[in-house]
Motif scaffolding. Sequence first.
Motif, PDB file in Angstrom:
ATOM      1  N   ASP A  30     122.603  -0.943 -22.604  1.00  0.00           N
ATOM      2  CA  ASP A  30     123.334  -0.799 -23.862  1.00  0.00           C
ATOM      3  C   ASP A  30     124.172   0.475 -23.845  1.00  0.00           C
ATOM      4  O   ASP A  30     124.319   1.134 -22.807  1.00  0.00           O
ATOM      5  CB  ASP A  30     122.360  -0.825 -25.055  1.00  0.00           C
ATOM      6  N   ASP A  31     124.709   0.841 -24.996  1.00  0.00           N
ATOM      7  CA  ASP A  31     125.601   1.998 -25.076  1.00  0.00           C
ATOM      8  C   ASP A  31     124.897   3.305 -24.727  1.00  0.00           C
ATOM      9  O   ASP A  31     125.547   4.286 -24.355  1.00  0.00           O
ATOM     10  CB  ASP A  31     126.207   2.109 -26.474  1.00  0.00           C
TER      11      ASP A  31
ATOM     12  N   GLU B 117     126.360  -3.667 -20.429  1.00  0.00           N
ATOM     13  CA  GLU B 117     127.125  -3.210 -19.274  1.00  0.00           C
ATOM     14  C   GLU B 117     126.359  -3.561 -18.003  1.00  0.00           C
ATOM     15  O   GLU B 117     125.138  -3.382 -17.924  1.00  0.00           O
ATOM     16  CB  GLU B 117     127.354  -1.703 -19.337  1.00  0.00           C
TER      17      GLU B 117
ATOM     18  N   GLY C 121     131.047  -0.414 -15.793  1.00  0.00           N
ATOM     19  CA  GLY C 121     132.029  -0.489 -16.864  1.00  0.00           C
ATOM     20  C   GLY C 121     132.390  -1.912 -17.229  1.00  0.00           C
ATOM     21  O   GLY C 121     133.226  -2.142 -18.115  1.00  0.00           O
ATOM     22  N   ASP C 122     131.750  -2.891 -16.575  1.00  0.00           N
ATOM     23  CA  ASP C 122     131.997  -4.300 -16.871  1.00  0.00           C
ATOM     24  C   ASP C 122     130.940  -4.823 -17.834  1.00  0.00           C
ATOM     25  O   ASP C 122     129.763  -4.432 -17.770  1.00  0.00           O
ATOM     26  CB  ASP C 122     131.971  -5.140 -15.593  1.00  0.00           C
ATOM     27  N   LEU C 123     131.357  -5.712 -18.700  1.00  0.00           N
ATOM     28  CA  LEU C 123     130.456  -6.323 -19.666  1.00  0.00           C
ATOM     29  C   LEU C 123     130.023  -7.696 -19.184  1.00  0.00           C
ATOM     30  O   LEU C 123     130.827  -8.441 -18.610  1.00  0.00           O
ATOM     31  CB  LEU C 123     131.144  -6.458 -21.019  1.00  0.00           C
TER      32      LEU C 123
ATOM     33  N   ARG D 275     136.144  -5.734 -19.051  1.00  0.00           N
ATOM     34  CA  ARG D 275     135.908  -4.306 -18.945  1.00  0.00           C
ATOM     35  C   ARG D 275     135.472  -3.728 -20.285  1.00  0.00           C
ATOM     36  O   ARG D 275     135.992  -4.093 -21.339  1.00  0.00           O
ATOM     37  CB  ARG D 275     137.181  -3.581 -18.490  1.00  0.00           C
ATOM     38  N   ARG D 276     134.529  -2.821 -20.221  1.00  0.00           N
ATOM     39  CA  ARG D 276     134.056  -2.174 -21.443  1.00  0.00           C
ATOM     40  C   ARG D 276     135.191  -1.438 -22.145  1.00  0.00           C
ATOM     41  O   ARG D 276     135.277  -1.421 -23.372  1.00  0.00           O
ATOM     42  CB  ARG D 276     132.935  -1.206 -21.084  1.00  0.00           C
ATOM     43  N   SER D 277     136.080  -0.825 -21.355  1.00  0.00           N
ATOM     44  CA  SER D 277     137.145  -0.005 -21.937  1.00  0.00           C
ATOM     45  C   SER D 277     138.222  -0.842 -22.627  1.00  0.00           C
ATOM     46  O   SER D 277     138.867  -0.365 -23.560  1.00  0.00           O
ATOM     47  CB  SER D 277     137.801   0.853 -20.849  1.00  0.00           C
TER      48      SER D 277
ATOM     49  N   LEU E 265     135.715  -5.007 -24.583  1.00  0.00           N
ATOM     50  CA  LEU E 265     134.707  -5.007 -25.636  1.00  0.00           C
ATOM     51  C   LEU E 265     135.417  -4.664 -26.940  1.00  0.00           C
ATOM     52  O   LEU E 265     135.903  -3.544 -27.127  1.00  0.00           O
ATOM     53  CB  LEU E 265     133.605  -3.988 -25.356  1.00  0.00           C
TER      54      LEU E 265
ATOM     55  N   ARG F 294     130.293  -7.049 -32.033  1.00  0.00           N
ATOM     56  CA  ARG F 294     130.728  -6.755 -30.666  1.00  0.00           C
ATOM     57  C   ARG F 294     131.167  -8.078 -30.033  1.00  0.00           C
ATOM     58  O   ARG F 294     130.360  -9.004 -29.880  1.00  0.00           O
ATOM     59  CB  ARG F 294     129.586  -6.138 -29.853  1.00  0.00           C
TER      60      ARG F 294
ATOM     61  N   GLY G 129     133.263 -10.075 -26.844  1.00  0.00           N
ATOM     62  CA  GLY G 129     133.827 -10.001 -25.497  1.00  0.00           C
ATOM     63  C   GLY G 129     135.144 -10.751 -25.428  1.00  0.00           C
ATOM     64  O   GLY G 129     135.230 -11.936 -25.785  1.00  0.00           O
TER      65      GLY G 129
END
Length: 531
Positions: free
Chosen positions: A363-364, A379, A411-413, A427-429, A432, A439, A441
Amino acid sequence: MARLFRLADVDRTGIRRCEAVRRIVERVGQRRISGGAVAVTVPDLFPRLTHADSRPALFIGDEAWTYAELAGAALEHAALLERNGVEAGDRVAVWAQPDLCTAAAMIGNAVAGVATVPLNPKLGSSELAHIYDDSVPKLAFCAEGHDVPHEVAAVPSLRAAYSPDGASLPALPIDESPALVLYTSGTTGPPKGVVLTRRNIAANLDALAEAWEWTERDTVVHSLPLIHAHGLVLGLLGSLRVGGALHYVPRFTPKSVGEALVDPRHEQTMLFAVPTMFHRIAEAAEHDGGLRDALCRSRLLVSGSAGLSLREHQRVQTLTGRGVHERYGLTETLINCGVPASQAPMPGYVGPPLPGVELKLVDDQRQEIDAYDDQTIGEVVVRSAAVFAGYLNREDATAAVLDEEGWFHTGDLGTRSERGAIRILGRRSTDLIKTGGYRVGAGEIEACLLEHPSVREVAVVGIPDEDLGQRIAAFVVLRPGEDEDSAALTGFVAERLSPHKRPREVHFTTELPRNAMGKVQKKLLAPASGG
């Protein structure tokens, strides 16, 4: 002006070349002779090059080399480096031109104990200057007959065209020696040099060989740049690692790929491609029976570097009666997951972790998520012998992604199914999207929109919003002849997914910005809708 060395200038008689080759073999070689046979006493990176024979190794355009010829050319290259003052531990840049001598230079660099810095022939002058400043290569090699896009005074250019006799290489030990420095795309700043060791490469290729049942009988066909993990590590080095062959198609067209797949010199083939290529191949195959047959005859179709849409999966399945196996990886970790050859393709999933790869979702706060519901987003974090040695000259950047226990934060979800199959959402950046307390995707929305018959391509991003935090925006490329209808597309998503996942904006465009590997550059899209 950069100094330019040519093979003919330093070796007109061949005598010095032979002496240098002999010294290379004596210094690097760690072999013993027993009963007339060569027995390798250390793990060997490329066993068939150590026992080189007349089996085909490389096909590039209309030219081909056997393993013995490739080994001979690699020794010539290593000897040329020695004569030009290159020592073990140095770095040598190689312009990744579609040429047999390019491959010889990369293998020859390994023989000489130097790391290869592959250079994209399309690099701009400022991009090249950054790579040179960061990696400080001793020389930059370019195969004779190709243009050097840019000259830099501090880095001499080395040109050569090898015409090798048959030879064998000394065994190349599998150790922590840097083998490659691959530069990332630079989406979060200047490109960083990813240092991959011989052990990283061997561990990953062996895991892929097990998962894909990849053997010396296989010839890989691909048309990918020889500067990335997909085209260089998997395509070239992977083929040599298993003792098979690579048929490299310098300029991608569906026709040229189809012809390579059915080349009578190949016992069986595997096709490595990115989704954009599969899309174009499938479009052409709808009107070309020969191309359909070529796809049917290939032992394995592999897609990577980005997700292949469900529609393209279904399209290839309908055309050929067989599907596409996906895999997932990064430059820093090489390949982490892949659908095994023994299993049917898994549209929408990149398969389970490869043998030897540990994978978890966090998680975060980087706490592990123990969920196998295919819904909970986390992630993707991995640990394996293939995880890179670090970023060149960037201990701070390395520490940000590689923790003390060896876990690499991608950094990938992704989500994980009950059976352990991983679904990558982006990508998380950039992928997300936090909207109205949810949240979301972006990949899930993109997959849904691609099922709409009017949509050819799509990219979904989050746009800053004072009320929602972020609002969902879709950038859509329509199929020819289709009308722009934002409401229809928004309603299509709302009907199939939860209402909060519907796009609040739909922007129609003629094309999506992509990099050399076909990945959509979303950071070039988001500002366009900012207003």
